[in-house]
Design a protein around this motif. Sequence first.
Motif, mmCIF file in Angstrom:
data_model
loop_
_atom_site.group_PDB
_atom_site.id
_atom_site.type_symbol
_atom_site.label_atom_id
_atom_site.label_comp_id
_atom_site.label_asym_id
_atom_site.label_seq_id
_atom_site.Cartn_x
_atom_site.Cartn_y
_atom_site.Cartn_z
ATOM 1 N N ILE A 188 33.181 50.383 40.486
ATOM 2 C CA ILE A 188 32.784 49.031 40.087
ATOM 3 C C ILE A 188 31.267 48.886 40.162
ATOM 4 O O ILE A 188 30.638 48.285 39.287
ATOM 5 C CB ILE A 188 33.482 47.990 40.975
ATOM 6 N N GLN A 189 30.667 49.433 41.221
ATOM 7 C CA GLN A 189 29.216 49.353 41.394
ATOM 8 C C GLN A 189 28.481 49.977 40.210
ATOM 9 O O GLN A 189 27.440 49.485 39.776
ATOM 10 C CB GLN A 189 28.812 50.052 42.692
ATOM 11 N N GLN B 60 36.543 47.614 35.928
ATOM 12 C CA GLN B 60 36.524 46.152 35.977
ATOM 13 C C GLN B 60 37.808 45.678 36.666
ATOM 14 O O GLN B 60 38.911 46.066 36.266
ATOM 15 C CB GLN B 60 36.441 45.554 34.578
ATOM 16 N N HIS C 174 33.335 39.447 39.262
ATOM 17 C CA HIS C 174 33.984 40.556 39.952
ATOM 18 C C HIS C 174 35.486 40.588 39.696
ATOM 19 O O HIS C 174 36.038 41.621 39.321
ATOM 20 C CB HIS C 174 33.710 40.455 41.449
ATOM 21 N N GLU C 175 36.165 39.475 39.875
ATOM 22 C CA GLU C 175 37.619 39.418 39.713
ATOM 23 C C GLU C 175 38.009 38.157 38.949
ATOM 24 O O GLU C 175 38.490 37.183 39.528
ATOM 25 C CB GLU C 175 38.328 39.468 41.071
#
Length: 514
Positions: free
Chosen positions: A59-60, A65, A166-167
């Motif tokens: 993710i970084q 995703q 992020h989510e």
Amino acid sequence: MVTQHGIKLAVQLISSHFGDLVAKVCECLLRKGILTLQEVVRHTKLNPQNVTKCLLVLIQHNCVQAFRMEQQGGFGEASKVLVQYMVLFENILHRMRFPKFLVIVSEELGKECEMVLEGLLQHGRLTLHQIFERANKSNKNEAQDAIRESFIRLVNARYVERCPAHEPFLVPPTEEETTARKRGAKSAKIVEELETIEQRAIAAAAPMEAKRFLVITDTGTDVKGENNGDNSPSVTVGVKRKHGASEMDGELGALEFEEKVTWRPNFEEFVRRLRHKACIANVRSRLDDGSAVVLSSVLEATRTAEKKVKTEHSVPISLNTIYEEVMKSEAGRTMTLDHVRASLVNLGCGKRGTDELYSIDLKNIIELAQNDEVESIVLKRYGKEAYRMFRLLSNTSRLLETDKISEITFVEKKDTAKILYKLWKDEYLQMEKLLLPASRQSHFLLWKVNKNTLWEHVLDEMYHASLNLSQRVAYELEQENEVCLWKTHLLGYFSFELILISLCFFLVNYFGEL
């Protein structure tokens, strides 16, 4: 388009950059699709802590995703919201293009902007404070204002953007969408109009267009998006102004929020620039320099107005605007208005509406470039006769019988059948049999080029070639490291031997003097 060799290439890239554990999690997502944390743990047989760390690394670096979606429970159970993870295949392959991205920024914006972008490419996502801190460490002589200015120039050029959510939460698909997908081919048109879960997740995570390129750097100066004539936000530096207590509190709160905002490279803009360069290069080699200059000017003038990367037609633009943009370039200053109009005709673009707006068919330019690329592969691999046959079928776009192909290409019938069969076996052609019971000849073989399947096959071959090259480079580097290690050991061994010899000579001389 994810093929088998494409998956292997992506896993190889992740393994070389982040290690085998992260590559194992990435391969699981590439092969299995969207999964929850528990499903990834079950498929990879790793402990949850390691899987979580690997997902955070991906993710970084913008390779995965995460999103939340409500899942219906079983009989008598309540529905629950689960976090699911989706791999971004294209972003993984973009890691091979990082040197190209740096060259684009260096040529267009300078070395200072290249240094800021290099930090984002290396770390994936950074806050403004981290960007400034890293720049100061790498170049201590660089002033804070100069670093800030370089960052703002990158955002202005849309090479850097705010990171997605992020989510994000996705609404589950409706019953109509679910039934339409289950019908399959019977409702293909409906399925094409429906967005996939992957597309919905990316759209939900993307920041609003007004905030995507919004920067606030300090309390006295704010950098914010303003609308141009094409309704596209750009980044401009504001003017210092007096604030009341409430305004100051609000601005301090905005700055505190800004410190938590993370930034990343905007891969879409880099791909758009590379796509434009490829189109211009193809037009220059296929037509002339004037047409290439006009195409470059049109793409530059409509760059910020493009809604997606793989657009089929350029944004409609007037002739006067095109001519003004052409005159900005050194090569276009010698061109007249009639010359520009003739170049637009060569590019095959027609007027739209009564306002004499011109739009260039980019899809046709790209298809011609793809045809040239595949034809060159056929020529090098199978020879001139196979090249003539393939070119005939590619331009005809319909089924042709073996004898007809032999007659048009002036190749013997026996050789024609062998070459066509070889191209079909290697998935460059599509073959169909036509049975005629009443005829003396029991069947005829018909051939054609199916470009959709052909592009997928050629792309997989390119992934295979890239995989072989990356593995070869890794092998050569490993061999070089081993040679250097042996040199070090040998130098150490001979140094030890020289010390012993010197000690012996010293003892002999010492006792000889006694």
